[in-house]
Design a protein around this motif. Structure first.
Motif, PDB file in Angstrom:
ATOM      1  N   SER A   3       0.824  -1.208   0.000  1.00  9.00           N
ATOM      2  CA  SER A   3       0.000   0.000   0.000  1.00  9.00           C
ATOM      3  C   SER A   3       0.863   1.265   0.000  1.00  9.00           C
ATOM      4  O   SER A   3       0.439   2.307  -0.471  1.00  9.00           O
ATOM      5  CB  SER A   3      -1.025  -0.005   1.145  1.00  9.00           C
ATOM      6  OG  SER A   3      -0.383   0.065   2.365  1.00  9.00           O
ATOM      7  N   GLN A  53       1.039   7.379   3.599  1.00 11.10           N
ATOM      8  CA  GLN A  53      -0.319   6.820   3.517  1.00 11.10           C
ATOM      9  C   GLN A  53      -1.159   7.236   4.710  1.00 11.10           C
ATOM     10  O   GLN A  53      -0.633   7.704   5.718  1.00 11.10           O
ATOM     11  CB  GLN A  53      -0.250   5.275   3.535  1.00 11.10           C
ATOM     12  CG  GLN A  53       0.486   4.663   2.387  1.00 11.10           C
ATOM     13  CD  GLN A  53      -0.189   4.918   1.057  1.00 11.10           C
ATOM     14  OE1 GLN A  53      -1.370   4.644   0.901  1.00 11.10           O
ATOM     15  NE2 GLN A  53       0.560   5.450   0.106  1.00 11.10           N
ATOM     16  N   GLY A 113      -6.492  -0.897   3.690  1.00 12.97           N
ATOM     17  CA  GLY A 113      -5.064  -1.114   3.424  1.00 12.97           C
ATOM     18  C   GLY A 113      -4.743  -2.586   3.262  1.00 12.97           C
ATOM     19  O   GLY A 113      -3.656  -3.029   3.644  1.00 12.97           O
TER      20      GLY A 113
END
Ligand code: S3P
Length: 429
Positions: free
Chosen positions: A202, A225, A285
């Protein structure tokens, strides 16, 4: 600190389980190596994860810690700086083993140490494969024990056939692989938790996994992220067992991580006759999560072995408590890894259960537990400085016939600082 435990009249209510320890560690590490900010909600504010925060701060990463979220101001794969002191990881095996992989490929040197338990745990399992990648790591006792000296250097990719199913070993090699040219691959005897693989993907790394193999391509550009950390199923396990073995219980556990590499505890409890239902599943995720409701149930013994072990490796102590309260004999095999955790958990869990009058055999590779005899009053247990032993013996104490006492209870702060008050809040009065 000594904790007195009195028998429970039932546990009822809804509870939010603290954040997953493995995912919390990785969110700080990968956030630090990414470009831009990483925002983390649901982070576990336990001692172990705070050791990881301290380690990356000491390497020049700004990490803002607030109650509702953490923000990591990442500086990219080559943004870490040499710390001006030894890095102390406290009790955290995940911190020392994973960052060894990261530090091996830096342009500076570091020294890693930890508490008395960490300085006894095997580090050769990461030093050996990292050395094969070109790393320069030395440690006490022929490079097998911390403190470790890591002399950062250029690494080369490799394929590593790991002798143990260990996410810490796998992750250390894959993280070193971020600094090597080409693909670095790890093959495990059976699949360990795959949070590193899911989270690196991710963050934008090129990473592939299939069965027991995972491989990563070197020199990725990782991008900051937003990470939502699910509740830790290893913490939920204490309530899944307590809610099962204590009559008059019904507990709803909100937002628990259900990654299939971690849900062995659910499979085993269902197999023992537990009453568990799962609802509201979703994923974030790449990590599956959902709500679990547990109700009291009559349990029976079982056998646990093979590929199931890595899927419940940290839950064996509390599964042993469930087994003590279940009808019949439970056998656990292929669990040698338990000997090298925060304590020798085959020995420490057996000692704890024996204090409650339960008959337990320690086997070469596991435990045999003779269940179905009520846990007796007056047990005095020690945590042995191991958070999971402290919490497992608390569950046994709540299910026992009279008061029990746990010494050195403060060890719980490693993974669940508010464990006692959270348990008290569920108590039927
Ligand atoms: C962890 C992996 C497990 C587990 C530990 C956390 C991780 O260790 O026992 O509590 O975060 O990678 P091993 O995979 O080395 O058995």
């Amino acid at each position: 600190m000594k904790q007195q435990i009195t028998p429970s009249k039932g546990l009822r209510g809804t509870v939010t389980i603290p954040g997953d320890k493995s995912i919390s560690h990785r969110s700080i590490m990968f956030g630090s190596l990414a470009e831009g900010d990483t925002e983390i909600t649901g982070f576990l504010y336990g001692d172990d994860c705070l050791s990881t925060v301290g380690a990356f701060r000491s390497m020049g990463i700004t990490i803002d810690v607030a109650e509702e979220k953490i923000v990591v101001h990442g500086k990219g794969l080559h943004g870490l700086q040499e710390p001006d002191n030894v890095i102390d990881v406290g009790n955290s095996g995940t911190t020392i083993r994973l960052i060894s992989g990261i530090l091996a490929g830096q342009e500076f040197n570091t020294v890693l140490t930890g508490d008395a338990s960490i300085r006894k745990r095997p580090m050769g399992r990461v030093i050996k494969p990292l050395t094969a990648m070109g790393a320069k790591i030395t440690g006490r006792q022929g490079n097998t024990l911390a403190p470790l000296c890591v002399e950062g250097t250029k690494l080369h990719a490799m394929q590593y056939q790991s002798p143990v199913a260990s996410a810490q070993v796998k992750s250390a090699v894959l993280l070193a692989g971020l600094y090597a040219d080409g693909w670095t691959e790890v093959i495990e005897p059976s699949l360990s938790r795959n949070h590193t693989e899911l989270m690196l993907q991710s963050f934008g790394a090129e990473i592939e996994s299939e069965g027991n193999r995972a491989r990563v391509k070197g020199h990725p550009r990782l991008k900051g992220q937003r990470i939502e950390v699910p509740g830790d199923i290893s913490s939920a396990a204490y309530l899944l067992v307590a809610g099962s073995i204590i009559p008059n219980s019904e507990i709803c556990l909100k937002n628990v991580g259900l990654n299939p590499t971690r849900t062995g505890i659910i499979d085993v409890l269902l197999d023992m006759g537990a009453d568990l239902t799962i609802a509201n599943t979703r994923s974030s995720g790449g990590e599956l999560m959902g709500d679990i409701t547990v109700r009291s149930a009559k349990l029976h013994g079982t056998t646990i072995a093979g590929e199931l072990i890595p899927r419940l490796v940290d839950e064996v102590p509390v599964i042993a408590v469930a087994a003590a309260c279940a009808d019949g004999v439970t056998e656990i095999h292929d669990a040698q890894e338990l000997k090298v955790k925060e304590s020798n958990r085959l020995e420490t869990v057996a000692q704890g259960l024996r204090a409650f009058g339960c008959q337990v055999d320690v086997l070469e590779d596991g435990l045999r537990i003779y269940g179905g005899v009520p846990l007796q009053a007056g047990a005095v247990c020690h945590s042995f400085g191991d958070h999971r032993i402290a919490m497992s013996m608390t569950v046994a104490g709540l299910a026992a016939q009279g008061a029990a006492e746990i010494e050195n209870f403060e060890a719980v702060s490693v993974s669940w600082p508010s464990f006692w008050t959270d348990m008290q809040a569920l108590e039927v009065r």
